[in-house]
Scaffold this active site. Structure first.
Site, PDB file in Angstrom:
ATOM      1  N   GLY A  83      32.379 -11.831  65.058  1.00 37.93           N
ATOM      2  CA  GLY A  83      33.457 -11.468  65.983  1.00 37.93           C
ATOM      3  C   GLY A  83      33.021 -10.592  67.140  1.00 37.93           C
ATOM      4  N   LEU A  84      31.747 -10.713  67.543  1.00 41.13           N
ATOM      5  CA  LEU A  84      31.248 -10.031  68.738  1.00 41.13           C
ATOM      6  C   LEU A  84      31.511  -8.529  68.791  1.00 41.13           C
ATOM      7  CD1 LEU A  84      32.247 -12.679  71.447  1.00 41.13           C
ATOM      8  CD2 LEU A  84      30.054 -12.431  70.270  1.00 41.13           C
ATOM      9  N   ASN A  96      24.834 -23.155  70.142  1.00 44.13           N
ATOM     10  CA  ASN A  96      25.477 -22.053  69.457  1.00 44.13           C
ATOM     11  C   ASN A  96      25.832 -22.573  68.062  1.00 44.13           C
ATOM     12  OD1 ASN A  96      27.035 -19.701  68.806  1.00 44.13           O
ATOM     13  ND2 ASN A  96      27.327 -19.396  71.004  1.00 44.13           N
ATOM     14  N   THR A  97      26.554 -21.796  67.284  1.00 40.98           N
ATOM     15  CA  THR A  97      26.861 -22.218  65.909  1.00 40.98           C
ATOM     16  C   THR A  97      27.936 -23.302  65.872  1.00 40.98           C
ATOM     17  OG1 THR A  97      28.447 -20.409  65.748  1.00 40.98           O
ATOM     18  CG2 THR A  97      26.236 -19.992  64.923  1.00 40.98           C
ATOM     19  N   CYS A 141      30.997 -19.145  72.022  1.00 40.13           N
ATOM     20  CA  CYS A 141      31.090 -18.530  70.707  1.00 40.13           C
ATOM     21  C   CYS A 141      32.301 -19.084  69.957  1.00 40.13           C
ATOM     22  CB  CYS A 141      31.215 -17.023  70.817  1.00 40.13           C
ATOM     23  SG  CYS A 141      31.305 -16.261  69.196  1.00 40.13           S
ATOM     24  N   THR A 161      18.636 -17.545  62.972  1.00 35.91           N
ATOM     25  CA  THR A 161      18.760 -17.258  61.540  1.00 35.91           C
ATOM     26  C   THR A 161      17.421 -17.030  60.849  1.00 35.91           C
ATOM     27  OG1 THR A 161      20.797 -18.543  61.562  1.00 35.91           O
ATOM     28  CG2 THR A 161      19.829 -18.091  59.428  1.00 35.91           C
ATOM     29  N   ASN A 216      28.605 -17.374  59.794  1.00 41.84           N
ATOM     30  CA  ASN A 216      28.901 -15.998  60.163  1.00 41.84           C
ATOM     31  C   ASN A 216      30.234 -15.939  60.874  1.00 41.84           C
ATOM     32  OD1 ASN A 216      28.733 -15.129  63.259  1.00 41.84           O
ATOM     33  ND2 ASN A 216      27.330 -16.857  62.931  1.00 41.84           N
ATOM     34  N   LYS A 253      25.162 -20.739  77.926  1.00 44.67           N
ATOM     35  CA  LYS A 253      24.972 -21.077  76.511  1.00 44.67           C
ATOM     36  C   LYS A 253      26.058 -22.036  76.064  1.00 44.67           C
ATOM     37  CE  LYS A 253      23.655 -19.676  72.115  1.00 44.67           C
ATOM     38  NZ  LYS A 253      23.319 -18.440  71.406  1.00 44.67           N
ATOM     39  N   GLY A 285      18.309 -23.747  63.985  1.00 45.75           N
ATOM     40  CA  GLY A 285      17.620 -23.991  62.732  1.00 45.75           C
ATOM     41  C   GLY A 285      16.112 -24.043  62.795  1.00 45.75           C
TER      42      GLY A 285
HETATM   43  C1  LIG Z   1      24.988 -13.665  62.700  1.00 39.90           C
HETATM   44  C2  LIG Z   1      24.946 -14.397  64.004  1.00 39.90           C
HETATM   45  C3  LIG Z   1      25.459 -13.819  65.151  1.00 39.90           C
HETATM   46  C4  LIG Z   1      25.442 -14.484  66.375  1.00 39.90           C
HETATM   47  N1  LIG Z   1      25.932 -13.880  67.507  1.00 39.90           N
HETATM   48  C5  LIG Z   1      25.862 -14.529  68.697  1.00 39.90           C
HETATM   49  C6  LIG Z   1      26.283 -13.891  69.900  1.00 39.90           C
HETATM   50  O1  LIG Z   1      26.713 -12.732  69.894  1.00 39.90           O
HETATM   51  N2  LIG Z   1      26.210 -14.607  71.057  1.00 39.90           N
HETATM   52  C7  LIG Z   1      25.714 -15.885  71.114  1.00 39.90           C
HETATM   53  O2  LIG Z   1      25.658 -16.463  72.206  1.00 39.90           O
HETATM   54  N3  LIG Z   1      25.282 -16.509  69.987  1.00 39.90           N
HETATM   55  C8  LIG Z   1      25.341 -15.856  68.793  1.00 39.90           C
HETATM   56  N4  LIG Z   1      24.884 -16.492  67.661  1.00 39.90           N
HETATM   57  C9  LIG Z   1      24.343 -17.858  67.753  1.00 39.90           C
HETATM   58  C10 LIG Z   1      22.811 -17.831  67.810  1.00 39.90           C
HETATM   59  O3  LIG Z   1      22.382 -17.182  68.989  1.00 39.90           O
HETATM   60  C11 LIG Z   1      22.249 -19.273  67.786  1.00 39.90           C
HETATM   61  O4  LIG Z   1      22.766 -19.942  68.905  1.00 39.90           O
HETATM   62  C12 LIG Z   1      22.637 -20.031  66.518  1.00 39.90           C
HETATM   63  O5  LIG Z   1      22.588 -19.162  65.412  1.00 39.90           O
HETATM   64  C13 LIG Z   1      21.733 -21.250  66.253  1.00 39.90           C
HETATM   65  O6  LIG Z   1      20.407 -20.869  66.056  1.00 39.90           O
HETATM   66  P1  LIG Z   1      19.766 -20.637  64.579  1.00 39.90           P
HETATM   67  O7  LIG Z   1      20.157 -21.813  63.740  1.00 39.90           O
HETATM   68  O8  LIG Z   1      18.288 -20.515  64.801  1.00 39.90           O
HETATM   69  O9  LIG Z   1      20.389 -19.357  64.049  1.00 39.90           O
HETATM   70  C14 LIG Z   1      24.903 -15.807  66.435  1.00 39.90           C
HETATM   71  C15 LIG Z   1      24.391 -16.388  65.275  1.00 39.90           C
HETATM   72  C16 LIG Z   1      24.401 -15.721  64.067  1.00 39.90           C
HETATM   73  C17 LIG Z   1      23.840 -16.390  62.847  1.00 39.90           C
END
Ligand SMILES: Cc1cc2nc3c(=O)[nH]c(=O)nc-3n(C[C@H](O)[C@H](O)[C@H](O)COP(=O)(O)O)c2cc1C
Ligand SMILES: Cc1cc2nc3c(=O)[nH]c(=O)nc-3n(C[C@H](O)[C@H](O)[C@H](O)COP(=O)(O)OP(=O)(O)OC[C@H]3O[C@@H](n4cnc5c(N)ncnc54)[C@H](O)[C@@H]3O)c2cc1C
Ligand SMILES: Cc1cc2nc3c(=O)[nH]c(=O)nc-3n(C[C@H](O)[C@H](O)[C@H](O)COP(=O)(O)OP(=O)(O)OC[C@H]3O[C@@H](n4cnc5c(N)ncnc54)[C@H](O)[C@@H]3O)c2cc1C
Ligand SMILES: Cc1cc2nc3c(=O)[nH]c(=O)nc-3n(C[C@H](O)[C@H](O)[C@H](O)COP(=O)(O)O)c2cc1C
Ligand code: FES
Ligand code: FES
Lengths: 298, 267, 298, 267
Positions: free
Chosen positions: A72-73, A191-192, A130, A265, A69, A164, A243
């Site tokens: 961009g907040l 985070n990602t 982020c 996700t 993704n 985070k 994940g």
């Molecule tokens: C579309 C999307 C938007 C996200 N936006 C934020 C965000 O605004 N702030 C944040 O701290 N993490 C954000 N994340 C990260 C998630 O909170 C999480 O840390 C990351 O996706 C890993 O978990 P998952 O694999 O279960 O998705 C975002 C992730 C995705 C996929």
């Protein structure tokens, strides 16, 4: 019942910030969403001081067992959030965690102070990780930078501060320890992971933001290792994510030292994923007994 | 007028595939949804995935569910039969097209905001390009006295025209069926004949842009069903935005149907 | 034809070190392996000064669209390699790259000197990035450490030195630039990402080495971003790898700035993957034209 | 004696599934291999995956191919019919068990070193535990005058005994079929009766260890077909090692059949 930084939750399953918009979901699902709310605490999308429209589309790319993704907040900014979103989020049936990101320590302090004084808010999460915003990468990847940020904001609120962490760091455990030392009440990760995709036609970056963040099952093993490493490096609670798509996997994160888990996700595939995983986790715990002590394996 | 949005249950459920039919270049998948609402609104969509083997296709995909407008919804004693018209263009649609009767179809929906009723006295013209015909099928059933204009790449694609009632006017790129023209050219002719019309359109971006421009010139009210890449379909990911006069909108919760005048361009 | 550090190869597809044992494969496939050899250059498994038996089993764990390995660099040691393996590898129909890892700069220098003087060897790869061996993580994650290592060994051979980078670093591009500054002739990336799995029964680490390295399509988007970032930071050629399973994906790595690509985990699914991907890459290049200039998108 | 290893073509190929048959708790998959060798050796194995939809199962797996001993190989005019006996215990075997005729079975093989012929004058005793019966089926066809001892968990599993010719002696954990005993107990009885035997065994670790210990005590030569997690099957990943008296060996290239005396223990 789970206790997280003195806040008691009906269970250990949160959402990952930015992966569930309770206000939009209510428009799609109506009151049934509140009657069967998927999470035990709700984490808001990260807000910034000024409003942001976010990155130009395309913002999404599907990867093997995951996605990138480049959002961009986008957010209404502090004022807009406090005025229009917070009251509605305050009416959710679970405690509220507000995620904030500042492009400087002062901004971060301003955000923490303003959000922290609102009664609807149970905890704050500092997004220093982020991958779509330069500062995030720098602050969250460096122990010293992280410590300075947490020290600066610590005095602005008495409420629990969750930091985070970014996985795009050489040593996340060192960053976590620095956050703990500076007064953080908990850390959440991962985070990602920074990632990229090219347009099959042009060979140019597919995402409007050029690069983005990888999430989903593809990163689970990486996240689990970082959670285990961090959990063995700090005393404060760890919120594990990355994940997770079923209760068995959530149990792994808890066995690795997490006090709570967050679903990101997987909620895109099933809006009730949080609820389903909480139930599965319960069964797993009953069947094999969730390790209560941290058998942290690193 | 309240927005045409039927609420979805807040969880993924499994419908049972009752039929998979090839229609030229397309494929119609019908599934029995025993627990969802029986009254989705034309223009609304569902997020679909197969219950088994959703993954392991080309590029080790699909992983995320895929968005599909419902083409028809017939109430049955114990639920509703939902039909989707799809074109297999990648790992997700290929897997869906390979479904067999009695397999499970995981779905979330109906989602989004559908088409609004025509302003009083306006004659509805439905304009479809390729697979964009899908949401117009159920729309035609709800409106009376519609004019249907369809554009297709080839004769194989044009077979989908037979799904409409009455006599849709068809244009193909190669002239193999109907006129050799763009469907927007058919629309221009219609609007010249009768300006008192309102347009409902769905199709590829270039076609929608031509329709938007035509209607803008003539002050003809138009509703466009747009597409964008979606991960969730219910406003969670902020991934599906399109630029509008009010900035970026999430197509899944503020669309997919938008008034044409909210867009500077579709491209 | 591809030219890599002055060595001309019949094509741009190599194997990732440690993911193809040409000697064992010959026992399984016979001479047909040599007649239809899958790669345009062969990279040996990493060797060390002393023999190593590697990590205790289990060494493998399957992940979504990937796997974790905890092999632990089993090898015969420098002497055993030079005596029994090198002659056989020298008879392969393609140029030979030998991968070496030292637990100190002196060890590394000794390895480079001894391997570099053998005629069978066309290039050397310095593995400073293996996540299963402590030193690897430290050396390869830190620009200064990496520079010192490359400087120390640079004088030991006139042959091209490829530095293999780890993705478990905050800034791989900085590490690559440091390697270039110290005299490296090329960089290759990515090595595996640190990961972990727990035994479903016990909740204890599954792998004998406790943690391991994640590879396969799951990491492709992460690898592609790092390759692009590195390619835009250095002038020396980049060998890109990480989850490549078809020619279209290989073309993406080249579009991101790689001069050659390497195939690792995909060879486990199909021993002829390298050959297949080279052919597919050819078709892709013919159809869309592989970007020759580095349209590096970061 | 040259090692019993038939070489494999150096690439993955696709065989066509001709039959999938349930036998109690197990499943027999037969596929037509048109381009591989027609003479695999008993004890050798193939790495298998489905051509379509290999992925998207539980835990978003499988991804890697899976190792299976061939149970039978019948030469056909235009190739060879390979049969595999499998038990569905996870995402990979579940997907394989769901194969239908005419689907593609991607395979690499035959791989590894099979069973060696018995020393002159020694009577072969074949000992199988559960799914470990698979490689003994083709072995029995190659040897004459074999004694076959089989152990199973339950009657549903014991149905696999019918695949053997002659009268295999069967033991089950619950006594539902044959004796209520461990197959190693049947072996002990046999060896007491006739020490001039040689043992071929395949099955779960605990059973193989019991067999190894029994034969070691009595100096009975034994060959054990072992298992370990494999990613590649041809020596590339170094993942499948087992500890032996000569250190770690890669089971896929130095096994899967090992002389029992090369192991201190199977566990
Ligand atoms: C579309 C999307 C938007 C996200 N936006 C934020 C965000 O605004 N702030 C944040 O701290 N993490 C954000 N994340 C990260 C998630 O909170 C999480 O840390 C990351 O996706 C890993 O978990 P998952 O694999 O279960 O998705 C975002 C992730 C995705 C996929
Ligand atoms: C509201 C809405 C309604 C729709 N209704 C219908 C309908 O009724 N019938 C119908 O057939 N289709 C419909 N679509 C389109 C349908 O959702 C897509 O065709 C489908 O998602 C394609 O998935 P795929 O895996 O088959 O193809 P993909 O491989 O996902 O390719 C589809 C497009 O996505 C891009 N792409 C390629 N690779 C990737 C990747 N890895 N990640 C992200 N994008 C990629 C490319 O531009 C490609 O052309 C609708 C879409 C929306 C948003
Ligand atoms: C040489 C050889 C011959 C064989 N012959 C046969 C045969 O003839 N018939 C037959 O039925 N089987 C045979 N097997 C075993 C067969 O390969 C396995 O049963 C199969 O790989 C299981 O895959 P799965 O996905 O169904 O189960 P998995 O989920 O892979 O589980 C199988 C075991 O692997 C472990 N495991 C669980 N999750 C993971 C993970 N994510 N990554 C790695 N390991 C995990 C657990 O211990 C589990 O019990 C043979 C194995 C070998 C090595
Ligand atoms: C089983 C296994 C063993 C490996 N051994 C080595 C090694 O000895 N030296 C090294 O530099 N990289 C090693 N690697 C890393 C690969 O060379 C490659 O960098 C990585 O796997 C990413 O590529 P892939 O996703 O295509 O496998 C190994 C990878 C695997 C999966
Ligand atoms: S698809 Fe996720 S917000 Fe629209
Ligand atoms: S399975 Fe890869 S070396 Fe044996």
């Amino acid at each position: 019942m789970t206790e997280l930084c003195g806040v008691s939750l009906r269970g250990p399953v949160l959402n990952g910030s930015g992966t569930f918009d309770a206000i939009a979901a209510r428009r799609a699902f109506g009151d049934a969403l509140l009657e069967r709310f998927p999470f035990d605490a709700f984490v808001s999308k990260t807000i910034t001081l000024e409003p942001r429209q976010g990155n130009p589309p395309p913002r999404l790319w599907e990867t093997p067992a995951g996605m990138i993704n480049s959002i961009g907040l986008p957010n209404k900014g502090l004022e807009g959030f406090l005025a229009s979103d917070l009251p509605e989020l305050g009416r959710l049936p679970v405690p509220l965690v507000v995620s904030v990101m500042g492009f400087s320590r002062e901004e971060l302090a301003q955000l923490v102070a303003a959000v922290g004084e609102r009664d609807e808010v149970s905890m704050l999460e500092l997004n220093v990780s982020c991958p779509n915003v330069e500062t995030g990468l720098i602050m969250g990847a460096d122990p010293a930078e992280t410590a300075l940020a947490v020290e600066r904001v610590r005095g602005e609120t008495a409420k629990p501060l969750v930091v985070k962490l970014t996985p795009n760091a050489t040593d996340p455990a060192a960053v976590a320890a620095a956050a703990e030392g500076a007064g953080a009440n908990a850390v959440s990760l991962v985070n990602t992971l920074k990632g990229m995709a090219l347009d099959p036609q042009s060979g140019e970056p597919w995402l409007g933001g050029r690069t983005g963040g990888v999430s989903g099952p593809a990163i689970r093993a990486i996240a689990l290792e970082q959670v285990a490493a961090v959990a063995s490096a700090v005393e404060i609670p760890v919120i594990g994510m990355g994940g997770i798509s079923n209760g068995r996997q959530a149990a792994d994160f808890i066995a690795a030292g997490a006090t709570a888990v967050a679903i990101g996700t997987e909620s895109f595939r099933d809006p009730a994923a949080g609820r389903r995983i909480a139930a599965e986790l319960n069964d797993v715990s009953l069947s094999i007994g969730t390790p209560t002590t941290r058998s942290t394996p690193v | 007028m309240s927005e045409p949005r039927t609420l979805a249950p807040p969880e993924r459920r499994v419908a049972v595939v009752s039929g998979v039919e090839r229609i030229g270049a397309y494929c119609v998948i019908t599934a029995h949804d025993g627990s969802g609402p029986r009254n989705p609104r034309p223009g609304q969509f569902y997020m679909l995935a197969t219950e088994e083997c959703w993954g392991g296709g080309s590029d080790e995909r699909p992983y995320l569910p895929r968005a599909f407008s419902y083409a028809r919804a017939y109430v049955e004693p114990d639920g509703v039969a939902l039909s989707f018209l799809l074109e297999a263009i990648g790992p997700g649609t290929e897997r869906l097209a390979a479904l067999r009767p009695d397999e499970g179809l995981a779905l979330v929906g109906p989602l989004g905001i559908g088409f609004r009723a025509p302003p009083d006295g306006f004659r509805p013209i439905l304009v479809g390009g390729g697979i964009g015909a899908a949401p117009l099928l159920c729309l035609q059933e709800e409106l009376d006295e519609t004019t249907v204009l369809l554009g297709f790449r080839s004769a194989a694609h044009a077979q989908a025209a037979a799904l409409f009632s009455g006599e849709p006017k068809v244009a193909t790129d190669d002239g193999s069926v109907g006129q050799q023209a763009l469907v927007s050219e058919l629309l221009a002719t219609e609007l010249d004949a009768d300006p008192g019309a309102t347009v409902y359109a769905c199709g590829p971006p270039a076609m929608l842009e031509a329709v938007r421009a035509l209607c803008a010139e003539r002050d003809v009210p138009a509703q466009l069903a747009l597409e964008s890449g979606m991960a969730c379909g219910f406003g969670a990911c902020f991934g599906c935005v399109v630029p509008t006069t009010d900035g970026y909108l999430r197509l899944c919760v503020d669309g997919p149907v938008l008034d044409a005048d909210r867009l500077e361009t579709v491209l």
